[in-house]
Every structure is written in C-alpha cells, then in structure tokens.
Write an enzyme that holds these catalytic residues in place. Structure first.
Site, PDB file in Angstrom:
ATOM      1  N   HIS A 127       0.417  61.026  33.840  1.00 22.15           N
ATOM      2  CA  HIS A 127      -1.139  60.961  33.781  1.00 22.15           C
ATOM      3  C   HIS A 127      -1.767  62.039  33.522  1.00 22.15           C
ATOM      4  CE1 HIS A 127      -4.313  59.682  36.882  1.00 22.15           C
ATOM      5  NE2 HIS A 127      -4.272  61.008  37.237  1.00 22.15           N
ATOM      6  N   ASP A 146     -18.775  49.348  56.705  1.00 20.92           N
ATOM      7  CA  ASP A 146     -20.032  48.956  55.810  1.00 20.92           C
ATOM      8  C   ASP A 146     -20.264  49.793  54.820  1.00 20.92           C
ATOM      9  OD1 ASP A 146     -20.234  51.438  56.976  1.00 20.92           O
ATOM     10  OD2 ASP A 146     -22.350  51.147  57.756  1.00 20.92           O
ATOM     11  N   SER A 150      -8.551  60.301  35.647  1.00 20.83           N
ATOM     12  CA  SER A 150      -8.187  59.830  36.812  1.00 20.83           C
ATOM     13  C   SER A 150      -9.403  59.287  37.585  1.00 20.83           C
ATOM     14  CB  SER A 150      -7.339  60.972  37.509  1.00 20.83           C
ATOM     15  OG  SER A 150      -6.592  60.674  38.702  1.00 20.83           O
TER      16      SER A 150
END
Length: 433
Positions: free
Chosen positions: A412, A359, A149
C-alpha cells in the site's frame, strides 16, 4: 482576517513556502464560521523562480497531516523534477484546525454538536478547501493532484465536484468503492487481513507461540502501558494494522522479540515492548482517523452502525479463543476503542452519533465520473490490505478514461517506498506506457 506574510526557508535542496488562508467550516452554509487552512509549497532549490506546474499532494488517512519535507516518501523528489508540490494539511490535521480531545472540549457534553462539527471533515469539504487554495495560489489555472490511499478517495470526490480544477490526476492505492456500503468494505478487508496474517506467520512461524503467550499474559494480568492505560488482548490484536505496508510489515516481529523479561514474580512484559505497542495502537496523534474511518464510506440514508465491529462476527478467526491461533486485525475501528484509548474517550459520544447518522451527503457523482474528461492514471496494488483490488477495478471501469496499473510488486505504501511508482504513472500520463 488578513493573509499573513509568506514564510520561506531552505533545507536539503528544497525551498519551502508556508501558506495559510481561512476557509468556511461548512462550504454550503455561509456564516457557518471559518477554519484556518495550512499548506506548504515545496520546490527544488534553483528552480524556485520557474513557472512550474503545481501538484497537490492529498495524504492518506483520514486524519493524517501532509508529509513534512524532511520525512516525505520517495515520491516527493521525483515529483519535484517537474513540479511545485503543495503539501496541504487536510482540515482537522497538522496546522489546519486540528481536531482532538482538546479542541473538541469546547462542545462539552453536547455530543450532537461535536458530531455535527466532525461531519464537515470528510472528502467533500477537503476538496472544496483545495479549490479555494488553488485559486489563492494560481487563480483559474488548474493543477494536478496526487492522491495516496484516502487521498485517492478525495481525488474521486474532486473529479465529481470540481473537475475544472484539475489538469491531471494520479492515484496510488486509493480507488474506493463508489456505491458500496461500509459493510462491503470491511467484509472484504477482514478476508484480506487474514491473508496478510498468514503471510506474516509464514515468514515468522515462531511468532505464533509468542503472540499467544502475550495474549495469555494480558488475559491473566492487568498490564498497563507507560501512559497508564490498560493493554487488553483485543487492543493488542490491532497491531495487525502494520501488515499493510512494506515499511512496517516486519515491525511486529521485532517488537515481539522484546516482549518478555524475568520479573520478580515471573515473566513480565517489558517497558520496551509496551512502549512500542502504545506508539502503534494509540490514536493520540490521529483521533480524526478513528472518528471518521467509517463515515468516509457513508453516503445517503444508511448508517454505518459500527460496521467493522458488526462484520467481525462473520470472521471467528479473530476471536482470540484459547487454543486457537491468534490473528491480528487491520484497518478497523471499534466502539470499544473509544472506551480504552484515553485520546478517544472524549469523542465517544460524537462517534456514536456519527455511526447512527442517516443523512450523509453524496461523495461521488456517478454521471460526472462516467463523463470524465480529466486524464486519470492509478496504481492498484494487487495484494493491498487496506483497499480492495476488486472494488478499485470496478471503480476504474466507472470513470471514463481512467487507466490502471496493477502491481504485484508493491504494498500500500508503494509510492512512498519506491520513486519508480510515480515515475511509471507520469509515463502513463504522457502516453509513454
């Protein structure tokens, strides 16, 4: 700071050795301070004196500590057949300078400072920590990595920043978009979550009325969980995060069947139900997950700006409007959770600053990935609720030499649920498949 003596112990056929070292808070700025990094090395009993190659496990998350040997998934026993496994608590988790409302309290009301601190807990810093750990354990020799994951996201960052440290990379359910914005991630995630809702209610059709009854009760009453915090409808909806794994897909059904009891003034929600809900929806054990869940996708000048909250407006099926079927949300984090969850309230100011940040350093080097020379194999789960299949396959095409296995048979958590997942990836790496 001197390195403490190694601590080793045995249990369950395993030999475990604890390692600690100091790493810079900001790897790019000398003198920025240090964090304590913890890792546990595990080897099969009887093989502790063999020169086995090391395999670094990178946990999912963000904000999840490495699995403990007594509760690790099916992958660990398979990996130990040929490796020493290194279970590194990623910075901010477990025993590696954990981040929570208590440790962040030292910043007081300086939310900007707290946000700046949290900005050093993404995959780029985790990879640089791993490189220091590798050199600490084995000098210049490269090791292999297994990323699950978010750990797979970090593996792509590893291939971008320090490929010389890797001999082989295995990824399970963790090929991220390399260039997409968080909006792209959540837009795809909402659609997949709706599909998982349909699967759930097809399996448990009676739960539709029961979920609606719980929502109506929460809307009409001030219901408090055992911790004292209010359970709202929108927070109840976040239980859909359990739909994404085979181990927990059915857990909501068995929780809902405990929902109501006959109270003195009529139907009430039971303590058993409320305790079970609280255990799932609270971020007390993983506040870093909430604070960094959108920043793990941030690169460059575009802010995430509470992406999951904004994109939800495109999916009115989640509105919980009276008379419409209730739908549960999935792996999304919302600004209101930093108001309703006591574990997150102290992080609210810092989380807002992170959501507005413009940023962010790059996490992936596209040119380096296109010229990659490290063997990489990846399991992509066809119906993964958490990581988009199409994003994963596009990333696979962008990494030179990366081979994928697309599985319809696993959710998953496939690598944890079935040792055959890692077995297949190892066979792919050997060239047997």
């Amino acid at each position: 700071m001197s390195t403490p003596p190694l601590v080793s112990y045995r249990h369950g056929g395993l030999v475990c050795t604890d390692h600690t070292l100091d790493v810079p808070l900001d790897h790019r700025t000398p003198g920025s301070g240090t964090l304590g990094l913890f890792a546990r090395e595990v080897v099969a009993e009887g093989r502790e004196h063999e020169d086995l190659p090391r395999l670094l496990w990178l946990q999912g998350g963000p904000g999840g500590r490495a699995e403990r040997p007594n509760a690790a998934g099916a992958w660990l026993r398979r990996a130990l057949e040929g490796h020493r496994v290194v279970l590194m608590d990623q910075r901010g988790t477990g025993r590696s300078a954990p981040v929570d409302r208590r440790t962040l309290a030292r910043f007081g009301s300086d939310h900007a400072a707290a946000a700046g601190h949290l900005g050093h807990f993404r995959a780029d810093s985790i990879v640089r920590d791993a490189e220091l750990l590798r050199r600490h354990l084995q000098g210049d020799r490269p090791w292999s990595v297994l990323g699950q994951s978010f750990g797979g996201f970090a593996t792509l960052t590893y291939l971008s920043l320090a490929p010389e440290g890797l001999s082989q990379a295995y990824i399970t359910g963790g090929l991220p978009t390399l260039t997409g914005h968080a909006d792209d991630v959540y837009r795809a995630a909402y659609a997949r979550t709706l599909a998982h809702n349909e699967r759930y209610f097809a399996r448990y059709p009676g739960d539709q009325a029961l979920a609606a009854a719980v929502a109506a009760h929460l809307d009409a009453h001030d219901v408090r969980m055992p911790t004292g915090e209010r359970l709202t409808v929108r927070r109840f909806q976040t239980l859909g995060i359990t739909f994404g794994t085979s181990a927990k897909f059915d857990s909501l059904h068995y929780l809902l069947e405990t929902a109501f009891t006959d109270g003195a003034a009529g139907p009430e929600l039971t303590d058993t139900f409320l305790r079970g809900v609280e255990a799932t929806v609270s971020f007390a054990e993983r506040p870093l997950y909430a604070a960094l869940h959108e920043p793990i996708y941030a690169q460059g000048a575009r802010a995430t700006d509470w992406s999951a909250h904004r994109i939800r407006e495109e999916f009115p099926a989640f509105d919980a409007a009276p008379g419409t079927p209730l739908r549960f949300t999935g792996e999304m984090v919302y600004p209101w959770q930093f108001e309703e969850d006591p574990a997150l309230v102290p992080l609210r100011g810092a989380a807002g600053i992170l959501a507005a940040r413009t940023d962010w350093p790059a996490l992936y080097d596209l040119d380096r990935l296109a010229a990659n020379e490290v063997p990489v194999v990846a399991a992509v789960y066809h119906d993964d609720m958490y990581v988009d299949r199409e994003h994963s396959l596009a990333t696979a095409d962008a990494v030179r030499g990366l081979r994928t296995w697309v599985s319809r048979d696993h959710a998953h958590d496939g690598v944890r649920a079935d040792g055959a997942v890692l077995d297949r990836l190892l066979a792919m790496a050997r060239g047997d498949i």
